[in-house]
Motif scaffolding. Sequence first.
Motif, PDB file in Angstrom:
ATOM      1  N   GLY A 198      35.961  47.827  30.685  1.00 42.76           N
ATOM      2  CA  GLY A 198      35.232  46.711  31.266  1.00 42.76           C
ATOM      3  C   GLY A 198      35.728  45.358  30.830  1.00 42.76           C
ATOM      4  O   GLY A 198      34.970  44.393  30.861  1.00 42.76           O
ATOM      5  N   GLU A 199      36.985  45.271  30.399  1.00 36.20           N
ATOM      6  CA  GLU A 199      37.511  44.010  29.900  1.00 36.20           C
ATOM      7  C   GLU A 199      38.781  43.610  30.630  1.00 36.20           C
ATOM      8  O   GLU A 199      39.527  44.467  31.118  1.00 36.20           O
ATOM      9  CB  GLU A 199      37.824  44.122  28.397  1.00 36.20           C
ATOM     10  CG  GLU A 199      36.611  44.424  27.538  1.00 36.20           C
ATOM     11  CD  GLU A 199      36.980  44.705  26.091  1.00 36.20           C
ATOM     12  OE1 GLU A 199      38.198  44.723  25.782  1.00 36.20           O
ATOM     13  OE2 GLU A 199      36.073  44.915  25.280  1.00 36.20           O
TER      14      GLU A 199
ATOM     15  N   LYS B 217      31.424  35.471  37.278  1.00 34.69           N
ATOM     16  CA  LYS B 217      30.104  36.109  37.266  1.00 34.69           C
ATOM     17  C   LYS B 217      29.981  37.110  38.405  1.00 34.69           C
ATOM     18  O   LYS B 217      29.486  38.239  38.223  1.00 34.69           O
ATOM     19  CB  LYS B 217      29.006  35.056  37.371  1.00 34.69           C
ATOM     20  CG  LYS B 217      27.597  35.651  37.330  1.00 34.69           C
ATOM     21  CD  LYS B 217      26.531  34.581  37.471  1.00 34.69           C
ATOM     22  CE  LYS B 217      25.137  35.187  37.323  1.00 34.69           C
ATOM     23  NZ  LYS B 217      24.865  36.287  38.282  1.00 34.69           N
TER      24      LYS B 217
ATOM     25  N   LYS C  53      32.004  40.207  37.593  1.00 36.32           N
ATOM     26  CA  LYS C  53      31.339  41.081  36.620  1.00 36.32           C
ATOM     27  C   LYS C  53      30.160  41.810  37.251  1.00 36.32           C
ATOM     28  O   LYS C  53      29.952  43.004  37.015  1.00 36.32           O
ATOM     29  CB  LYS C  53      30.871  40.276  35.410  1.00 36.32           C
ATOM     30  CG  LYS C  53      30.243  41.153  34.333  1.00 36.32           C
ATOM     31  CD  LYS C  53      29.860  40.366  33.095  1.00 36.32           C
ATOM     32  CE  LYS C  53      29.286  41.297  32.040  1.00 36.32           C
ATOM     33  NZ  LYS C  53      28.918  40.567  30.801  1.00 36.32           N
ATOM     34  N   ASP C  54      29.378  41.087  38.070  1.00 40.00           N
ATOM     35  CA  ASP C  54      28.217  41.703  38.719  1.00 40.00           C
ATOM     36  C   ASP C  54      28.641  42.860  39.619  1.00 40.00           C
ATOM     37  O   ASP C  54      27.948  43.879  39.706  1.00 40.00           O
ATOM     38  CB  ASP C  54      27.457  40.662  39.532  1.00 40.00           C
ATOM     39  CG  ASP C  54      26.712  39.653  38.663  1.00 40.00           C
ATOM     40  OD1 ASP C  54      26.559  39.906  37.455  1.00 40.00           O
ATOM     41  OD2 ASP C  54      26.300  38.601  39.199  1.00 40.00           O
TER      42      ASP C  54
ATOM     43  N   GLY D 101      31.438  45.216  36.839  1.00 37.33           N
ATOM     44  CA  GLY D 101      31.122  45.507  35.452  1.00 37.33           C
ATOM     45  C   GLY D 101      32.197  45.040  34.480  1.00 37.33           C
ATOM     46  O   GLY D 101      32.086  45.232  33.268  1.00 37.33           O
ATOM     47  N   ILE D 102      33.236  44.405  34.989  1.00 40.52           N
ATOM     48  CA  ILE D 102      34.363  43.963  34.156  1.00 40.52           C
ATOM     49  C   ILE D 102      34.148  42.526  33.699  1.00 40.52           C
ATOM     50  O   ILE D 102      33.919  41.635  34.509  1.00 40.52           O
ATOM     51  CB  ILE D 102      35.697  44.079  34.923  1.00 40.52           C
ATOM     52  CG1 ILE D 102      35.955  45.532  35.334  1.00 40.52           C
ATOM     53  CG2 ILE D 102      36.859  43.539  34.090  1.00 40.52           C
ATOM     54  CD1 ILE D 102      37.115  45.701  36.313  1.00 40.52           C
ATOM     55  N   THR D 103      34.235  42.317  32.396  1.00 40.72           N
ATOM     56  CA  THR D 103      34.123  40.976  31.828  1.00 40.72           C
ATOM     57  C   THR D 103      35.509  40.357  31.682  1.00 40.72           C
ATOM     58  O   THR D 103      36.400  40.960  31.078  1.00 40.72           O
ATOM     59  CB  THR D 103      33.449  41.036  30.441  1.00 40.72           C
ATOM     60  OG1 THR D 103      32.130  41.578  30.584  1.00 40.72           O
ATOM     61  CG2 THR D 103      33.370  39.646  29.818  1.00 40.72           C
TER      62      THR D 103
ATOM     63  N   GLN E 291      41.884  47.240  35.474  1.00 35.96           N
ATOM     64  CA  GLN E 291      41.008  46.082  35.656  1.00 35.96           C
ATOM     65  C   GLN E 291      41.758  44.918  36.291  1.00 35.96           C
ATOM     66  O   GLN E 291      41.208  44.161  37.093  1.00 35.96           O
ATOM     67  CB  GLN E 291      40.430  45.658  34.304  1.00 35.96           C
ATOM     68  CG  GLN E 291      39.521  46.697  33.667  1.00 35.96           C
ATOM     69  CD  GLN E 291      40.291  47.727  32.848  1.00 35.96           C
ATOM     70  OE1 GLN E 291      41.522  47.811  32.908  1.00 35.96           O
ATOM     71  NE2 GLN E 291      39.564  48.529  32.081  1.00 35.96           N
TER      72      GLN E 291
END
Length: 341
Positions: free
Chosen positions: A22-23, A39, A42-43, A46-48, A264
């Motif tokens: 998730g990165e 944002k 990520k929403d 799920g990846i920041t 990702q």
Amino acid sequence: MKHSLTAIAVLLASTSFAMAEGELQLFNWGDYTSPELLKKFKDETGITVTVTDYDSNDASLAKIEAGGHGFDLVVPSANYVQIFVEKGLVSELDLSRLPDHGNIAPEWMDVPYDPGRKYSVPWQWGSTGIGVNTKVYSGDINTSALFMDPPPELEGKINVTPEMNDVLSLAIMYEGGEPCTEDTEVLRKVRDTLVAAKPKWQSMDYGMTEKMSANDVSASVYWNGAMFRVRLQNPDVKFGYPQEGYPLWMDQVMLLNDARNVDQAYTFLNFILQPENAALISAYARYANGIAGSEAFMPEDMKDAPEIKIPEEYRAAGRFLPTCSPKAQEYYTAIWTELQK
């Protein structure tokens, strides 16, 4: 107990793997990445995304070449794309993992620096010109004379952004040469004119969005989108397109060959190829992008903004910068080093 410990170890390992999944590490120009875009990404995934800023192509290249950086994606300008490729710092893209690759506008697909977009996808594009507070200076703003031979009204009030290729290209075109020239006569004129002009400058700095908005600086060699943002806060600031010639540029995202979060990275690359997401990038930094259909999602005030829609009479003066030869780069560096003294 042994089985419990084993189970815990497996759980911890799987948790660590899930966190890594998730990165994403993005190495990008400062103040250039939309928080709203991150944002939304990520929403939905799920990846920041962690963004690390740089302020010049040379700085980003040096950091990547040094190794041990931990970044997955980088955003170089067009004239640096082949440098990254030739140095083996980026990976060729697996286009089968980018189903929205076809959204790249035709004029941005077969670009000279990356035909077929095998190594990069568009981020944003724009121009380098001169922002001027027209309350301080009411003369012609469409000329590089504003920093090469500053008028009295702007002496001690003008900034020159410390981006070597942009500044020297503007100066070379002002002196009648072509970007990346190896003509020593032209380069000598450029050096002499810049060195003579520097005492009349206020600074060589970034951060002009805030400083020009607050009237701390009256003019600056800078980028069109940033000057658009300044004008929204200070209507007296206008953006000039030097008639002697000015750089056009496109920044694009590239996958680093030592990226750790490759899956990702592909998810992010495909995400920004979607028109509504490309528009979020533009809406934040106020530059155009290269994704077909994104215009429909753009803020209304961008559609006819003079910083985005280049006036017809100055369009022919804009040119994309080539990748300079080692000899030309050597000349550039020598001039730039002297200018920093």
